[in-house]
Scaffold this motif. Structure first.
Motif, PDB file in Angstrom:
ATOM      1  N   CYS A  54       0.833  -1.208   0.000  1.00 42.50           N
ATOM      2  CA  CYS A  54       0.000   0.000   0.000  1.00 42.50           C
ATOM      3  C   CYS A  54       0.865   1.255   0.000  1.00 42.50           C
ATOM      4  O   CYS A  54       0.545   2.234  -0.682  1.00 42.50           O
ATOM      5  CB  CYS A  54      -0.943   0.003   1.200  1.00 42.50           C
ATOM      6  N   GLU A  85       2.600   1.869  -3.522  1.00 38.08           N
ATOM      7  CA  GLU A  85       1.695   2.433  -4.517  1.00 38.08           C
ATOM      8  C   GLU A  85       1.618   3.946  -4.420  1.00 38.08           C
ATOM      9  O   GLU A  85       1.327   4.624  -5.395  1.00 38.08           O
ATOM     10  CB  GLU A  85       0.287   1.863  -4.347  1.00 38.08           C
ATOM     11  N   ARG A  86       1.847   4.481  -3.247  1.00 41.27           N
ATOM     12  CA  ARG A  86       1.703   5.914  -3.007  1.00 41.27           C
ATOM     13  C   ARG A  86       2.945   6.717  -3.388  1.00 41.27           C
ATOM     14  O   ARG A  86       2.894   7.929  -3.485  1.00 41.27           O
ATOM     15  CB  ARG A  86       1.406   6.199  -1.530  1.00 41.27           C
ATOM     16  N   GLU A 107      -8.236   6.534   3.691  1.00 41.15           N
ATOM     17  CA  GLU A 107      -8.329   5.614   2.556  1.00 41.15           C
ATOM     18  C   GLU A 107      -7.160   4.625   2.555  1.00 41.15           C
ATOM     19  O   GLU A 107      -7.328   3.452   2.223  1.00 41.15           O
ATOM     20  CB  GLU A 107      -8.371   6.375   1.238  1.00 41.15           C
ATOM     21  N   PHE A 108      -5.975   5.096   2.935  1.00 39.83           N
ATOM     22  CA  PHE A 108      -4.818   4.201   3.048  1.00 39.83           C
ATOM     23  C   PHE A 108      -5.136   3.078   4.036  1.00 39.83           C
ATOM     24  O   PHE A 108      -4.915   1.895   3.749  1.00 39.83           O
ATOM     25  CB  PHE A 108      -3.597   4.997   3.513  1.00 39.83           C
ATOM     26  N   ASP A 150      -8.074   2.042   4.931  1.00 41.56           N
ATOM     27  CA  ASP A 150      -9.115   1.189   4.338  1.00 41.56           C
ATOM     28  C   ASP A 150      -8.490   0.130   3.434  1.00 41.56           C
ATOM     29  O   ASP A 150      -8.888  -1.032   3.453  1.00 41.56           O
ATOM     30  CB  ASP A 150     -10.112   2.018   3.521  1.00 41.56           C
ATOM     31  N   ARG A 151      -7.480   0.525   2.668  1.00 39.96           N
ATOM     32  CA  ARG A 151      -6.815  -0.424   1.766  1.00 39.96           C
ATOM     33  C   ARG A 151      -6.013  -1.461   2.546  1.00 39.96           C
ATOM     34  O   ARG A 151      -6.001  -2.637   2.193  1.00 39.96           O
ATOM     35  CB  ARG A 151      -5.937   0.319   0.774  1.00 39.96           C
ATOM     36  N   ASP A 193      -8.597  -3.838   3.997  1.00 38.16           N
ATOM     37  CA  ASP A 193      -9.074  -4.781   2.975  1.00 38.16           C
ATOM     38  C   ASP A 193      -8.034  -5.866   2.703  1.00 38.16           C
ATOM     39  O   ASP A 193      -8.370  -7.035   2.551  1.00 38.16           O
ATOM     40  CB  ASP A 193      -9.398  -4.055   1.669  1.00 38.16           C
ATOM     41  N   GLY A 194      -6.773  -5.482   2.644  1.00 36.78           N
ATOM     42  CA  GLY A 194      -5.700  -6.431   2.345  1.00 36.78           C
ATOM     43  C   GLY A 194      -5.467  -7.443   3.440  1.00 36.78           C
ATOM     44  O   GLY A 194      -5.100  -8.590   3.183  1.00 36.78           O
ATOM     45  N   GLU A 219     -10.711  -1.191  10.613  1.00 35.97           N
ATOM     46  CA  GLU A 219      -9.866  -0.020  10.364  1.00 35.97           C
ATOM     47  C   GLU A 219      -8.952   0.255  11.559  1.00 35.97           C
ATOM     48  O   GLU A 219      -7.799   0.623  11.387  1.00 35.97           O
ATOM     49  CB  GLU A 219     -10.710   1.217  10.056  1.00 35.97           C
TER      50      GLU A 219
END
Length: 129
Positions: free
Chosen positions: A32, A35-36, A71-72, A74-75, A78-79, A84
């Motif tokens: 994650c 990607e940023r 959002e970071f 959240d990702r 999810d992973g 959260e």
């Protein structure tokens, strides 16, 4: 810092039950993060981390749109398949270990590429770009 030491530090900070769980968390959080960052910055960060992480960062495409901390997380959530709040704990365990493993200048370069709020996850709330 060698990879086993990195994993041990993350495992201690995150209070994980196993090295396998720790490595899963590390891979999700680093993915994650990668990607940023721009590909150049990911390579520079990777050059100061254990080879296993450095190789991953150096090969990441990076340059994804800037996203805020929520959002970071959240990702990450999810992973990992976690809440959260747990994702925040996990991200902090990994990112604060990264902060300890790299130079202050490199940490500043990384934080500069991220929106405000990420420095807290690195355990360095006073750092800003």
């Amino acid at each position: 810092m060698k990879y086993p030491e990195f994993v041990a530090q993350v495992r201690e900070r995150g209070e994980y039950d196993s090295a396998a769980e720790t490595q899963q968390v590390i891979s999700v959080v680093v993915a994650c993060l990668a990607e940023r960052l721009t590909p150049d910055e990911a390579r520079q960060l990777g050059s100061q981390l254990p080879a296993q992480l450095g190789d991953f960062l150096k090969s990441a495409p990076g340059g994804a749109p800037r996203i805020g901390v929520t959002e970071f997380l959240d990702r990450v959530s999810d992973g990992i398949g976690a809440t959260e709040r747990t994702a925040e704990w996990d991200a902090s365990a990994v990112l604060s270990t990264i902060a300890d493993a790299v130079s202050g200048g490199e940490l500043n370069d990384v934080v500069t590429q991220l929106p405000s709020g990420y420095a807290q996850l690195f355990g360095r709330p006073g750092v800003s770009g």
